[in-house]
Design a protein around this motif. Sequence first.
Motif, PDB file in Angstrom:
ATOM      1  N   ALA B  77       2.136  -8.959   7.616  1.00  0.00           N
ATOM      2  CA  ALA B  77       2.685 -10.310   7.493  1.00  0.00           C
ATOM      3  C   ALA B  77       1.654 -11.259   6.904  1.00  0.00           C
ATOM      4  O   ALA B  77       1.971 -12.123   6.080  1.00  0.00           O
ATOM      5  CB  ALA B  77       3.144 -10.796   8.862  1.00  0.00           C
ATOM      6  N   LYS B  78       0.397 -11.072   7.304  1.00  0.00           N
ATOM      7  CA  LYS B  78      -0.672 -11.928   6.760  1.00  0.00           C
ATOM      8  C   LYS B  78      -0.822 -11.728   5.262  1.00  0.00           C
ATOM      9  O   LYS B  78      -0.988 -12.682   4.497  1.00  0.00           O
ATOM     10  CB  LYS B  78      -1.999 -11.591   7.443  1.00  0.00           C
ATOM     11  CG  LYS B  78      -2.229 -12.324   8.739  1.00  0.00           C
ATOM     12  CD  LYS B  78      -3.649 -12.085   9.204  1.00  0.00           C
ATOM     13  CE  LYS B  78      -3.819 -12.446  10.661  1.00  0.00           C
ATOM     14  NZ  LYS B  78      -5.098 -11.998  11.190  1.00  0.00           N
ATOM     15  N   VAL B  79      -0.781 -10.453   4.868  1.00  0.00           N
ATOM     16  CA  VAL B  79      -0.935 -10.160   3.437  1.00  0.00           C
ATOM     17  C   VAL B  79       0.238 -10.742   2.656  1.00  0.00           C
ATOM     18  O   VAL B  79       0.062 -11.341   1.600  1.00  0.00           O
ATOM     19  CB  VAL B  79      -1.032  -8.638   3.216  1.00  0.00           C
ATOM     20  CG1 VAL B  79      -1.249  -8.344   1.750  1.00  0.00           C
ATOM     21  CG2 VAL B  79      -2.145  -8.042   4.029  1.00  0.00           C
ATOM     22  N   LEU B  80       1.425 -10.579   3.216  1.00  0.00           N
ATOM     23  CA  LEU B  80       2.618 -11.086   2.548  1.00  0.00           C
ATOM     24  C   LEU B  80       2.529 -12.598   2.377  1.00  0.00           C
ATOM     25  O   LEU B  80       2.878 -13.152   1.333  1.00  0.00           O
ATOM     26  CB  LEU B  80       3.850 -10.712   3.371  1.00  0.00           C
ATOM     27  CG  LEU B  80       5.192 -10.999   2.711  1.00  0.00           C
ATOM     28  CD1 LEU B  80       5.371 -10.098   1.517  1.00  0.00           C
ATOM     29  CD2 LEU B  80       6.317 -10.801   3.693  1.00  0.00           C
ATOM     30  N   LYS B  81       2.007 -13.238   3.392  1.00  0.00           N
ATOM     31  CA  LYS B  81       1.868 -14.689   3.333  1.00  0.00           C
ATOM     32  C   LYS B  81       0.877 -15.091   2.243  1.00  0.00           C
ATOM     33  O   LYS B  81       1.094 -16.059   1.513  1.00  0.00           O
ATOM     34  CB  LYS B  81       1.384 -15.196   4.687  1.00  0.00           C
ATOM     35  CG  LYS B  81       1.770 -16.618   4.934  1.00  0.00           C
ATOM     36  CD  LYS B  81       1.688 -16.935   6.401  1.00  0.00           C
ATOM     37  CE  LYS B  81       2.179 -18.332   6.659  1.00  0.00           C
ATOM     38  NZ  LYS B  81       2.032 -18.714   8.031  1.00  0.00           N
ATOM     39  N   SER B  82      -0.190 -14.327   2.136  1.00  0.00           N
ATOM     40  CA  SER B  82      -1.171 -14.671   1.105  1.00  0.00           C
ATOM     41  C   SER B  82      -0.605 -14.431  -0.287  1.00  0.00           C
ATOM     42  O   SER B  82      -0.900 -15.174  -1.212  1.00  0.00           O
ATOM     43  CB  SER B  82      -2.465 -13.886   1.327  1.00  0.00           C
ATOM     44  OG  SER B  82      -2.366 -12.608   0.780  1.00  0.00           O
ATOM     45  N   VAL B  83       0.237 -13.397  -0.418  1.00  0.00           N
ATOM     46  CA  VAL B  83       0.894 -13.177  -1.711  1.00  0.00           C
ATOM     47  C   VAL B  83       1.769 -14.374  -2.044  1.00  0.00           C
ATOM     48  O   VAL B  83       1.750 -14.901  -3.162  1.00  0.00           O
ATOM     49  CB  VAL B  83       1.727 -11.882  -1.680  1.00  0.00           C
ATOM     50  CG1 VAL B  83       2.538 -11.735  -2.950  1.00  0.00           C
ATOM     51  CG2 VAL B  83       0.833 -10.675  -1.512  1.00  0.00           C
ATOM     52  N   ALA B  84       2.531 -14.818  -1.032  1.00  0.00           N
ATOM     53  CA  ALA B  84       3.417 -15.955  -1.253  1.00  0.00           C
ATOM     54  C   ALA B  84       2.629 -17.194  -1.642  1.00  0.00           C
ATOM     55  O   ALA B  84       3.005 -17.942  -2.548  1.00  0.00           O
ATOM     56  CB  ALA B  84       4.231 -16.213   0.005  1.00  0.00           C
ATOM     57  N   GLN B  85       1.469 -17.390  -0.987  1.00  0.00           N
ATOM     58  CA  GLN B  85       0.614 -18.538  -1.318  1.00  0.00           C
ATOM     59  C   GLN B  85       0.167 -18.486  -2.772  1.00  0.00           C
ATOM     60  O   GLN B  85       0.080 -19.497  -3.447  1.00  0.00           O
ATOM     61  CB  GLN B  85      -0.638 -18.531  -0.431  1.00  0.00           C
ATOM     62  CG  GLN B  85      -0.399 -18.815   1.019  1.00  0.00           C
ATOM     63  CD  GLN B  85      -0.334 -20.292   1.302  1.00  0.00           C
ATOM     64  OE1 GLN B  85      -0.454 -21.093   0.395  1.00  0.00           O
ATOM     65  NE2 GLN B  85      -0.115 -20.633   2.558  1.00  0.00           N
ATOM     66  N   GLN B  86      -0.115 -17.272  -3.230  1.00  0.00           N
ATOM     67  CA  GLN B  86      -0.627 -17.163  -4.589  1.00  0.00           C
ATOM     68  C   GLN B  86       0.482 -17.312  -5.619  1.00  0.00           C
ATOM     69  O   GLN B  86       0.228 -17.761  -6.734  1.00  0.00           O
ATOM     70  CB  GLN B  86      -1.353 -15.834  -4.760  1.00  0.00           C
ATOM     71  CG  GLN B  86      -2.625 -15.831  -3.926  1.00  0.00           C
ATOM     72  CD  GLN B  86      -3.366 -14.535  -3.997  1.00  0.00           C
ATOM     73  OE1 GLN B  86      -3.862 -14.158  -5.038  1.00  0.00           O
ATOM     74  NE2 GLN B  86      -3.429 -13.839  -2.890  1.00  0.00           N
ATOM     75  N   LEU B  87       1.700 -16.930  -5.243  1.00  0.00           N
ATOM     76  CA  LEU B  87       2.812 -17.110  -6.174  1.00  0.00           C
ATOM     77  C   LEU B  87       3.319 -18.540  -6.176  1.00  0.00           C
ATOM     78  O   LEU B  87       4.042 -18.948  -7.073  1.00  0.00           O
ATOM     79  CB  LEU B  87       3.968 -16.167  -5.813  1.00  0.00           C
ATOM     80  CG  LEU B  87       3.697 -14.683  -5.983  1.00  0.00           C
ATOM     81  CD1 LEU B  87       4.946 -13.900  -5.675  1.00  0.00           C
ATOM     82  CD2 LEU B  87       3.221 -14.383  -7.379  1.00  0.00           C
ATOM     83  N   LEU B 130      -2.282  -9.031  -8.857  1.00  0.00           N
ATOM     84  CA  LEU B 130      -2.479  -8.791  -7.425  1.00  0.00           C
ATOM     85  C   LEU B 130      -2.661  -7.310  -7.099  1.00  0.00           C
ATOM     86  O   LEU B 130      -3.126  -6.971  -6.024  1.00  0.00           O
ATOM     87  CB  LEU B 130      -1.280  -9.324  -6.643  1.00  0.00           C
ATOM     88  CG  LEU B 130      -1.141 -10.825  -6.594  1.00  0.00           C
ATOM     89  CD1 LEU B 130       0.123 -11.204  -5.868  1.00  0.00           C
ATOM     90  CD2 LEU B 130      -2.319 -11.431  -5.892  1.00  0.00           C
ATOM     91  N   THR B 131      -2.240  -6.444  -8.020  1.00  0.00           N
ATOM     92  CA  THR B 131      -2.391  -4.986  -7.888  1.00  0.00           C
ATOM     93  C   THR B 131      -1.644  -4.374  -6.718  1.00  0.00           C
ATOM     94  O   THR B 131      -1.940  -3.271  -6.307  1.00  0.00           O
ATOM     95  CB  THR B 131      -3.866  -4.546  -7.788  1.00  0.00           C
ATOM     96  OG1 THR B 131      -4.381  -4.955  -6.528  1.00  0.00           O
ATOM     97  CG2 THR B 131      -4.716  -5.089  -8.904  1.00  0.00           C
ATOM     98  N   TYR B 132      -0.655  -5.074  -6.155  1.00  0.00           N
ATOM     99  CA  TYR B 132       0.186  -4.427  -5.157  1.00  0.00           C
ATOM    100  C   TYR B 132       1.402  -3.830  -5.876  1.00  0.00           C
ATOM    101  O   TYR B 132       1.914  -4.424  -6.812  1.00  0.00           O
ATOM    102  CB  TYR B 132       0.684  -5.418  -4.109  1.00  0.00           C
ATOM    103  CG  TYR B 132      -0.412  -6.151  -3.380  1.00  0.00           C
ATOM    104  CD1 TYR B 132      -1.468  -5.449  -2.812  1.00  0.00           C
ATOM    105  CD2 TYR B 132      -0.397  -7.533  -3.258  1.00  0.00           C
ATOM    106  CE1 TYR B 132      -2.472  -6.110  -2.143  1.00  0.00           C
ATOM    107  CE2 TYR B 132      -1.405  -8.202  -2.592  1.00  0.00           C
ATOM    108  CZ  TYR B 132      -2.443  -7.478  -2.045  1.00  0.00           C
ATOM    109  OH  TYR B 132      -3.429  -8.134  -1.381  1.00  0.00           O
ATOM    110  N   ARG B 133       1.866  -2.674  -5.404  1.00  0.00           N
ATOM    111  CA  ARG B 133       3.094  -2.109  -5.978  1.00  0.00           C
ATOM    112  C   ARG B 133       4.276  -2.975  -5.561  1.00  0.00           C
ATOM    113  O   ARG B 133       4.323  -3.452  -4.426  1.00  0.00           O
ATOM    114  CB  ARG B 133       3.292  -0.676  -5.483  1.00  0.00           C
ATOM    115  CG  ARG B 133       2.382   0.316  -6.187  1.00  0.00           C
ATOM    116  CD  ARG B 133       2.499   1.662  -5.552  1.00  0.00           C
ATOM    117  NE  ARG B 133       1.651   1.761  -4.393  1.00  0.00           N
ATOM    118  CZ  ARG B 133       1.713   2.747  -3.495  1.00  0.00           C
ATOM    119  NH1 ARG B 133       2.613   3.687  -3.631  1.00  0.00           N
ATOM    120  NH2 ARG B 133       0.890   2.785  -2.474  1.00  0.00           N
TER     121      ARG B 133
END
Lengths: 237, 472
Positions: B77-87, B130-133
């Motif tokens: 969830a933390k990672v997902l949140k950081s992805v959202a922050q960056q988008l 971001l290099t995530y699949r």
Amino acid sequence: MSALLDQLTRRQLLWHGDSQQLAYQAVASGYPELDQQLAGGLPATGLIDIQTDAGIGELRLLLPYLQQQQHHSQRLLVFIAPPAELSADMLAGAGLDLSQLLIITPTQQPATAPKNNQKQNNQQQKALWAAEQCLQSGCCATVLIWPAAMSLAQARRLQLAAEQGAASMVLFRRPCQSLSLPVNLSFSLQPDQQGLQLTVLKRKGSWPAAPFLVDMQRRWPALCLTDPTGEPMRRAG
Amino acid sequence: MALFLYLHFPALQLDHLQQSAENSQHLAIALVDQQHQLLQLNNAALTAGLKLQMGLASAAALCPELQLLPYQPEQQAKVLKSVAQQLYQLSGDIALDLPSGLILRLDGMLRLYDGLQSYWQMLSKQLNALTYRYQFSCGATPYAAKCLAYQQANLITADNASLLAALHASPLEATELTEPLQQQMARLGIHTLGQLLALPPSELARRFDSQLLSYLGRLRGDYYHPLEYLQPEPGFSRYLELLYDISDSTVLTKPLAKLLQQLEQQLSRANCQCFQLLLTLFFRDNPQLQLSIGSAQGEYKAAAWLQLCQLQLQNLPLPEPVYGLQLDVNHFAGQQRPTEALFEQQHARMSALQLLSLLQARLGRSAVSGLTLQNQHLPEQATQRSLPLTKDYVEKGQAGPPALALRPAFLLPQPQPLTEPVTINQGPERLCPDSWQLNGQRDYYIGRNQQGQWLWLFRNARQQWFVHGWFS
């Protein structure tokens, strides 16, 4: 002069023994006889090695120079590991800007307490590291340091850092018989009744001159012996 | 018509872990849940023939050197949140869909980007960085987009007909329906979403529970689907779990550089800088260790911060290996560039404040100080160590106290008894401590000893002589 000699001179393959070109830019020291003997004064950049005892007037000799260095470029003066507490009165009295002055006293961190010898070594290392950073940064005019010892390699490295940051560095050392360091100017000081006896040991790009007297009677009348026959007062502690 | 984009990250936690350790690419790694099912696989594990939902026994049989890590939903969830922050910089309305999806509302954005293609170009560039699949799809409703993204439809179009056709062809496995419900449907001969949507809702309501109806209603867009859109948070907070424990503080700079890089991205996008970082190191047995790393001038560049962190870490003995790093920044400030002279010959490599933070990071805060002159007559009180580079009097527009020029350059912290013969040159100057206590009075003299050193001496009321400093 023959055409051949002329050509060789122009290509810098030949030079005269009597032409002395200073390898550095000189800044007036505030003492006329010193400026005259050193062809303009003390170097604006690079290392200045002073071999002296403490308390005979070595800092007073430099105060006008330090004031000029600081004032001219609006950059910092840095004192690294001074032997005792610096007094603000004297420095401010000489016209130095105290807000543009840093004092760095590397201390041992309490978390790690190694042996005494190693501890001193560590402090010395930190002092030299700080000196190099200050010189390189380009925001310091002059760094003054009181090192216990300095090797050839360390001096060379500091000299390079000083050239890079267009700064000068003053080393106050005890009189010693060690090898001369790669510095722009090196001299030793002896106390004298009217001021200081100055012996130039090494000067980049010129010949050393005979020892001469720097007269301090005008600037520091209270710190000169006007009457040589003054009666010493003997006291025991 | 509303348009949504759904981004599905099938192996977010694992990709995030792998990002922090480049040399683990050839290792087959899988995340397993409590029921010992494989949930996320990296590329090496996929090439070894492992599949999702596989049991541990068959996985071990296929790939004996498989590394297993526990699946941690809160980490993900933390990672997902950081992805959202960056988008968030690119797209305005982003809603989190835990555990591994993001819902982006597009209709507002399309006007800004002038069309779907240019929008997707920007967004995919950021996603690839971001290099995530990830899998993605557009859809008329959040659920429709999600259903298509799960099948890796990867549709980027605003064309309603093609989206609808794709949706109708979707198998029921890609929907939100529960496992028993899917089985029930299969027994009825309903395999695609199109077949299910063709049935009249009133018939469905009689046979099935309200859950199915509400899902289908939201899928069609008949029911309102509330979404909680992300609000940007001030500050920066990232946690990085290390793949292996690190016991050497110099090795620690490598993962730290990644966090600082992310910080730099966020700071430079917001055109901000920060003055202080809080770095927390997590240990298995010892309590966590928090370091505060400061920069007097304020920095946003990762390289500058890394240098400061390195200097501080050098002095730091680690009590035991570190397994996690957390980097927090609580306060951002606007960027300011110092003004520099246009015709300056030499260019300063750094400013005085930057030099100061560098020195403080390595030597400690107390090792660097300034000097101020106080309006005091006693020499030990006239000189005060102060915070470096502070301008007490200049800012207040007053002149400082007048300096007494005939003072020694160096003061001893404790006066020492005089033990040698001296020649008195000047004096006395009588100084008394507070309230003019006569027994505390000192008569100061300037003297020169046999070696030519100029000493500052005093005689106290009991006629004892002390050295208090020397004129250098």
